[in-house]
Design a protein around this motif. Structure first.
Motif, PDB file in Angstrom:
ATOM      1  N   ALA A 140      15.111  -9.678  22.297  1.00  0.00           N
ATOM      2  CA  ALA A 140      16.144 -10.477  21.634  1.00  0.00           C
ATOM      3  C   ALA A 140      15.800 -11.963  21.718  1.00  0.00           C
ATOM      4  O   ALA A 140      16.012 -12.710  20.753  1.00  0.00           O
ATOM      5  CB  ALA A 140      17.503 -10.216  22.264  1.00  0.00           C
ATOM      6  N   SER A 141      15.244 -12.393  22.834  1.00  0.00           N
ATOM      7  CA  SER A 141      14.857 -13.802  22.993  1.00  0.00           C
ATOM      8  C   SER A 141      13.790 -14.217  22.002  1.00  0.00           C
ATOM      9  O   SER A 141      13.776 -15.351  21.534  1.00  0.00           O
ATOM     10  CB  SER A 141      14.341 -14.063  24.402  1.00  0.00           C
ATOM     11  N   ALA A 186       8.640   9.613  22.462  1.00  0.00           N
ATOM     12  CA  ALA A 186       9.160   8.287  22.813  1.00  0.00           C
ATOM     13  C   ALA A 186       8.037   7.412  23.362  1.00  0.00           C
ATOM     14  O   ALA A 186       7.959   6.218  23.056  1.00  0.00           O
ATOM     15  CB  ALA A 186      10.284   8.412  23.837  1.00  0.00           C
ATOM     16  N   GLY A 187       7.151   8.004  24.150  1.00  0.00           N
ATOM     17  CA  GLY A 187       6.014   7.270  24.685  1.00  0.00           C
ATOM     18  C   GLY A 187       5.107   6.751  23.580  1.00  0.00           C
ATOM     19  O   GLY A 187       4.582   5.639  23.657  1.00  0.00           O
ATOM     20  N   GLY A 188       4.938   7.534  22.535  1.00  0.00           N
ATOM     21  CA  GLY A 188       4.123   7.105  21.394  1.00  0.00           C
ATOM     22  C   GLY A 188       4.720   5.894  20.699  1.00  0.00           C
ATOM     23  O   GLY A 188       4.001   4.966  20.311  1.00  0.00           O
ATOM     24  N   SER A 189       6.045   5.876  20.558  1.00  0.00           N
ATOM     25  CA  SER A 189       6.717   4.731  19.926  1.00  0.00           C
ATOM     26  C   SER A 189       6.550   3.474  20.766  1.00  0.00           C
ATOM     27  O   SER A 189       6.293   2.385  20.241  1.00  0.00           O
ATOM     28  CB  SER A 189       8.211   5.013  19.756  1.00  0.00           C
ATOM     29  N   ILE A 190       6.682   3.618  22.065  1.00  0.00           N
ATOM     30  CA  ILE A 190       6.522   2.477  22.966  1.00  0.00           C
ATOM     31  C   ILE A 190       5.081   1.987  22.931  1.00  0.00           C
ATOM     32  O   ILE A 190       4.821   0.783  22.872  1.00  0.00           O
ATOM     33  CB  ILE A 190       6.951   2.855  24.401  1.00  0.00           C
ATOM     34  N   ALA A 191       4.134   2.921  22.938  1.00  0.00           N
ATOM     35  CA  ALA A 191       2.710   2.555  22.918  1.00  0.00           C
ATOM     36  C   ALA A 191       2.363   1.782  21.641  1.00  0.00           C
ATOM     37  O   ALA A 191       1.573   0.837  21.688  1.00  0.00           O
ATOM     38  CB  ALA A 191       1.845   3.805  23.039  1.00  0.00           C
ATOM     39  N   GLN A 217       4.326  -0.228  19.972  1.00  0.00           N
ATOM     40  CA  GLN A 217       4.841  -1.593  20.128  1.00  0.00           C
ATOM     41  C   GLN A 217       3.938  -2.411  21.061  1.00  0.00           C
ATOM     42  O   GLN A 217       3.672  -3.586  20.800  1.00  0.00           O
ATOM     43  CB  GLN A 217       6.272  -1.586  20.674  1.00  0.00           C
ATOM     44  N   ILE A 218       3.467  -1.804  22.131  1.00  0.00           N
ATOM     45  CA  ILE A 218       2.570  -2.502  23.056  1.00  0.00           C
ATOM     46  C   ILE A 218       1.271  -2.860  22.349  1.00  0.00           C
ATOM     47  O   ILE A 218       0.764  -3.976  22.496  1.00  0.00           O
ATOM     48  CB  ILE A 218       2.297  -1.636  24.303  1.00  0.00           C
ATOM     49  N   THR A 219       0.750  -1.930  21.561  1.00  0.00           N
ATOM     50  CA  THR A 219      -0.480  -2.190  20.807  1.00  0.00           C
ATOM     51  C   THR A 219      -0.276  -3.352  19.843  1.00  0.00           C
ATOM     52  O   THR A 219      -1.145  -4.218  19.708  1.00  0.00           O
ATOM     53  CB  THR A 219      -0.915  -0.925  20.034  1.00  0.00           C
ATOM     54  N   ARG A 220       0.870  -3.410  19.192  1.00  0.00           N
ATOM     55  CA  ARG A 220       1.182  -4.499  18.272  1.00  0.00           C
ATOM     56  C   ARG A 220       1.211  -5.843  19.012  1.00  0.00           C
ATOM     57  O   ARG A 220       0.693  -6.836  18.532  1.00  0.00           O
ATOM     58  CB  ARG A 220       2.523  -4.246  17.600  1.00  0.00           C
ATOM     59  N   LEU A 221       1.784  -5.853  20.209  1.00  0.00           N
ATOM     60  CA  LEU A 221       1.907  -7.104  20.963  1.00  0.00           C
ATOM     61  C   LEU A 221       0.592  -7.546  21.593  1.00  0.00           C
ATOM     62  O   LEU A 221       0.261  -8.728  21.591  1.00  0.00           O
ATOM     63  CB  LEU A 221       2.962  -6.948  22.067  1.00  0.00           C
ATOM     64  N   ARG A 222      -0.144  -6.600  22.158  1.00  0.00           N
ATOM     65  CA  ARG A 222      -1.373  -6.940  22.890  1.00  0.00           C
ATOM     66  C   ARG A 222      -2.630  -6.893  22.037  1.00  0.00           C
ATOM     67  O   ARG A 222      -3.644  -7.473  22.396  1.00  0.00           O
ATOM     68  CB  ARG A 222      -1.560  -5.977  24.065  1.00  0.00           C
ATOM     69  N   GLY A 223      -2.583  -6.114  20.970  1.00  0.00           N
ATOM     70  CA  GLY A 223      -3.779  -5.951  20.156  1.00  0.00           C
ATOM     71  C   GLY A 223      -4.709  -4.876  20.690  1.00  0.00           C
ATOM     72  O   GLY A 223      -5.805  -4.691  20.177  1.00  0.00           O
ATOM     73  N   ALA A 224      -4.306  -4.174  21.720  1.00  0.00           N
ATOM     74  CA  ALA A 224      -5.103  -3.085  22.308  1.00  0.00           C
ATOM     75  C   ALA A 224      -4.151  -1.984  22.751  1.00  0.00           C
ATOM     76  O   ALA A 224      -3.004  -2.244  23.136  1.00  0.00           O
ATOM     77  CB  ALA A 224      -5.909  -3.597  23.490  1.00  0.00           C
ATOM     78  N   ALA A 280      12.018  -4.974  15.887  1.00  0.00           N
ATOM     79  CA  ALA A 280      11.468  -3.634  16.130  1.00  0.00           C
ATOM     80  C   ALA A 280      11.510  -3.287  17.615  1.00  0.00           C
ATOM     81  O   ALA A 280      11.930  -2.186  17.990  1.00  0.00           O
ATOM     82  CB  ALA A 280      10.039  -3.556  15.602  1.00  0.00           C
ATOM     83  N   ALA A 281      11.094  -4.208  18.459  1.00  0.00           N
ATOM     84  CA  ALA A 281      11.101  -3.949  19.901  1.00  0.00           C
ATOM     85  C   ALA A 281      12.524  -3.869  20.431  1.00  0.00           C
ATOM     86  O   ALA A 281      12.815  -3.074  21.336  1.00  0.00           O
ATOM     87  CB  ALA A 281      10.312  -5.026  20.637  1.00  0.00           C
ATOM     88  N   ALA A 282      13.424  -4.660  19.883  1.00  0.00           N
ATOM     89  CA  ALA A 282      14.822  -4.620  20.318  1.00  0.00           C
ATOM     90  C   ALA A 282      15.467  -3.280  19.967  1.00  0.00           C
ATOM     91  O   ALA A 282      16.170  -2.693  20.788  1.00  0.00           O
ATOM     92  CB  ALA A 282      15.603  -5.769  19.692  1.00  0.00           C
TER      93      ALA A 282
END
Length: 146
Positions: A107-108, A50-55, A57-64, A113-115
């Motif tokens: 959602a906003s 689960a941590g890998g999936s979250i990571a 998404q964070i990488t996609r948003l932040r680029g790092a 994918a993040a939702a």
């Protein structure tokens, strides 16, 4: 009859030359922040998949890539599965709240994918909170490690 205003209004922008972030950029920052906090709790619970999936998404948003909690960084020598039930329940409750916040922001900004990820994490932590504490001798099952 009235004296004209000689000073600038407090309602006007003092310096309009500084860059402003768009609403989408602000939402990206908020979402990445909520997901990062969720990742920290997820890592503390030992839910690697689960941590890998979250990571991701964070990488996609932040680029790092985000900083992750690793066993080498863990100052407590207690294995995650041996955490007291009350502490595990507290972590799951915190993760549930963080996933809920991430879901609202996702959602906003219409980030499907993040939702979906946030909703899945909410379901997993809700199920973990509903699980009775394991009795000694009974192996624990890590909920939500999908």
């Amino acid at each position: 009859m009235y004296e004209p205003i000689r000073a600038k209004s407090v309602h006007t922008m003092a310096d309009a030359d500084f860059p402003h972030r768009s609403r989408e950029e602000e939402l990206d920052i908020q979402l990445a922040g909520h997901l990062s906090a969720l990742l920290a709790v997820t890592d503390e619970l030992g839910l690697d998949e689960a941590g890998g999936s979250i990571a991701r998404q964070i990488t996609r948003l932040r680029g790092a890539e985000p900083v992750r909690l690793s066993p080498a960084n863990d100052t407590d020598d207690t294995p995650t599965s041996d955490l007291p039930h009350a502490h595990r329940a507290e972590l799951h409750a915190r993760a549930l709240a963080l996933a809920g916040r991430a879901l609202v922001v996702a959602a906003s900004r219409a980030d499907t994918a993040a939702a979906i990820l946030s909703a899945e994490r909410m379901d997993a932590h809700t199920a973990a909170l509903a699980e009775p504490p394991a009795t000694p001798g009974t192996p624990r099952r890590l909920v939500g490690a999908h």
